[in-house]
Design a protein around this motif. Sequence first.
Motif, mmCIF file in Angstrom:
data_model
loop_
_atom_site.group_PDB
_atom_site.id
_atom_site.type_symbol
_atom_site.label_atom_id
_atom_site.label_comp_id
_atom_site.label_asym_id
_atom_site.label_seq_id
_atom_site.Cartn_x
_atom_site.Cartn_y
_atom_site.Cartn_z
ATOM 1 N N LEU A 127 0.829 -1.198 0.000
ATOM 2 C CA LEU A 127 0.000 0.000 0.000
ATOM 3 C C LEU A 127 0.868 1.256 0.000
ATOM 4 N N ALA A 128 1.936 1.236 0.784
ATOM 5 C CA ALA A 128 2.834 2.396 0.841
ATOM 6 C C ALA A 128 3.450 2.658 -0.528
ATOM 7 N N ALA A 129 3.905 1.602 -1.186
ATOM 8 C CA ALA A 129 4.519 1.755 -2.509
ATOM 9 C C ALA A 129 3.519 2.289 -3.517
ATOM 10 N N HIS A 130 2.282 1.837 -3.425
ATOM 11 C CA HIS A 130 1.253 2.307 -4.360
ATOM 12 C C HIS A 130 1.031 3.805 -4.215
ATOM 13 N N TYR A 131 0.865 4.266 -2.988
ATOM 14 C CA TYR A 131 0.547 5.682 -2.795
ATOM 15 C C TYR A 131 1.772 6.586 -2.919
ATOM 16 N N GLU A 132 2.976 6.020 -2.779
ATOM 17 C CA GLU A 132 4.186 6.802 -3.056
ATOM 18 C C GLU A 132 4.308 7.068 -4.554
ATOM 19 N N GLY A 133 3.817 6.143 -5.360
ATOM 20 C CA GLY A 133 3.910 6.284 -6.803
ATOM 21 C C GLY A 133 2.768 7.049 -7.420
ATOM 22 N N GLU A 134 1.752 7.394 -6.624
ATOM 23 C CA GLU A 134 0.600 8.135 -7.134
ATOM 24 C C GLU A 134 0.730 9.611 -6.827
ATOM 25 N N GLU A 135 -0.025 10.392 -7.576
ATOM 26 C CA GLU A 135 -0.184 11.776 -7.168
ATOM 27 C C GLU A 135 -0.946 11.778 -5.854
ATOM 28 N N GLU A 136 -0.910 12.899 -5.161
ATOM 29 C CA GLU A 136 -1.542 12.974 -3.847
ATOM 30 C C GLU A 136 -2.964 12.434 -3.881
ATOM 31 N N ALA A 137 -3.246 11.491 -2.936
ATOM 32 C CA ALA A 137 -4.603 10.971 -2.824
ATOM 33 C C ALA A 137 -5.546 12.100 -2.432
ATOM 34 N N ARG A 138 -6.808 11.965 -2.769
ATOM 35 C CA ARG A 138 -7.768 13.018 -2.472
ATOM 36 C C ARG A 138 -8.915 12.473 -1.644
ATOM 37 N N GLY A 139 -9.583 13.394 -0.947
ATOM 38 C CA GLY A 139 -10.784 13.032 -0.218
ATOM 39 C C GLY A 139 -10.521 12.598 1.211
ATOM 40 N N GLU A 140 -11.606 12.182 1.868
ATOM 41 C CA GLU A 140 -11.542 11.702 3.243
ATOM 42 C C GLU A 140 -10.973 10.289 3.241
ATOM 43 N N ILE A 141 -9.997 10.032 4.123
ATOM 44 C CA ILE A 141 -9.295 8.750 4.106
ATOM 45 C C ILE A 141 -9.312 8.096 5.488
ATOM 46 N N VAL A 142 -9.624 6.806 5.502
ATOM 47 C CA VAL A 142 -9.526 5.987 6.715
ATOM 48 C C VAL A 142 -8.581 4.832 6.411
ATOM 49 N N VAL A 143 -7.615 4.613 7.293
ATOM 50 C CA VAL A 143 -6.657 3.518 7.145
ATOM 51 C C VAL A 143 -6.959 2.469 8.219
ATOM 52 N N VAL A 144 -7.075 1.223 7.798
ATOM 53 C CA VAL A 144 -7.347 0.119 8.717
ATOM 54 C C VAL A 144 -6.176 -0.863 8.643
ATOM 55 N N ILE A 145 -5.655 -1.271 9.802
ATOM 56 C CA ILE A 145 -4.485 -2.154 9.860
ATOM 57 C C ILE A 145 -4.815 -3.351 10.741
ATOM 58 N N GLY A 146 -4.510 -4.541 10.243
ATOM 59 C CA GLY A 146 -4.816 -5.759 10.960
ATOM 60 C C GLY A 146 -4.062 -5.903 12.268
ATOM 61 N N PRO A 147 -4.537 -6.782 13.157
ATOM 62 C CA PRO A 147 -3.907 -6.965 14.466
ATOM 63 C C PRO A 147 -2.588 -7.712 14.364
ATOM 64 N N PRO A 148 -1.784 -7.666 15.426
ATOM 65 C CA PRO A 148 -0.517 -8.392 15.409
ATOM 66 C C PRO A 148 -0.738 -9.896 15.440
ATOM 67 N N GLY A 149 0.196 -10.641 14.839
ATOM 68 C CA GLY A 149 0.148 -12.094 14.853
ATOM 69 C C GLY A 149 1.556 -12.634 14.750
ATOM 70 N N ALA A 150 1.705 -13.915 14.922
ATOM 71 C CA ALA A 150 3.040 -14.519 14.890
ATOM 72 C C ALA A 150 3.737 -14.243 13.564
ATOM 73 N N GLU A 151 2.982 -14.337 12.466
ATOM 74 C CA GLU A 151 3.602 -14.139 11.167
ATOM 75 C C GLU A 151 4.017 -12.680 10.960
ATOM 76 N N THR A 152 3.233 -11.746 11.506
ATOM 77 C CA THR A 152 3.611 -10.349 11.360
ATOM 78 C C THR A 152 4.791 -9.991 12.238
ATOM 79 N N GLU A 153 4.907 -10.624 13.397
ATOM 80 C CA GLU A 153 6.067 -10.385 14.250
ATOM 81 C C GLU A 153 7.337 -10.845 13.547
ATOM 82 N N ALA A 154 7.240 -12.018 12.894
ATOM 83 C CA ALA A 154 8.407 -12.525 12.168
ATOM 84 C C ALA A 154 8.762 -11.592 11.012
ATOM 85 N N ALA A 155 7.718 -11.105 10.311
ATOM 86 C CA ALA A 155 7.972 -10.199 9.193
ATOM 87 C C ALA A 155 8.609 -8.901 9.671
ATOM 88 N N ALA A 156 8.163 -8.427 10.847
ATOM 89 C CA ALA A 156 8.741 -7.204 11.394
ATOM 90 C C ALA A 156 10.211 -7.412 11.732
#
Length: 308
Positions: A232-261
């Motif tokens: 998602l970060a790469a997508h919006y870095e490559g776009e012109e500035e996003a417009r409008g009202e924005i809500v970002v939702v991020i999933g909860p922590p898990g074993a696989e995300t801890e390993a990825a971190a």
Amino acid sequence: MSTPTHAPAPAAPRAPSYTAFGIRAEAEALAPGLHIVATPIGNLRDISFRALATLAAADAVLAEDTRTSKTLLAHYGISTPLYPYHEHNAEQMRPKILGKLREGGKLALISDAGTPLVSDPGYKLVAEVVAEGLPVTGIPGPSAVLAALVLAGLPTDRFFFEGFLPPKAAARRGRLTELAAIPGTLVFFESPRRLAEMLSDAAAVLGERPGAVARELTKFYETVRRGPLSTLAAHYEGEEEARGEIVVVIGPPGAETEAAAGDAIGERLRIALAELSLKEAVAQVAAETGQPRRKVYARALELTRETP
């Protein structure tokens, strides 16, 4: 002989009303107190009949942005007086509002859009009204937080609404670090011009968690983009500035995300250690990711032991 003339009797005051689907409806009498009314976040058809009746029957409507609210009231043929109540005049307005409520007034509180008190100054007013034992009524309805949460495709059993993160990178990463251990889905509001930076920091601090960016909810150009935070970060870095009202939702922590971190920190350390001393590399990666220095140092030691 002339016939005496009499002035016509004054017309009875017109009952409060609203118009929906081309039909005029009279609003029932409203009980005294403060009525907290949720209004559409974009699509004007998302308002409830109860909300319309409340706005029509109130003595006055208190609105965060009267320009937006005028459009809503005019659309439904509501002529209730409209007054501003926002962060810049709240301190002056609250005593006046409380005075009206003590006299038995019937006031409706709305926000710019959605459910009042979510990222707006309404909660201070409600707290003072409650403290005085005056009545408060909620008229539920649209909420950008809940709309984004149910569209994200992420766990909804537990979630934490943060609102806006700090605008400066270091403070933003620090706050994300504090939120990292919360065992639930995270929900944020974000400015279009900071979206790419926020997602990049979230990926660095939280790891490769799944996320969703919901934009212009309920409006014609509504979009929901889902994927890993780094994608998602790469997508919006490559776009012109996003417009409008924005809500970002991020999933909860898990074993696989801890390993990825951990992998993400390790990769950054490998790059830094190729050019810097251990101490300098740890300081740089800790600053970039917002992770505790001791955690980064421990990972750096592991990497140095792995190096032949």
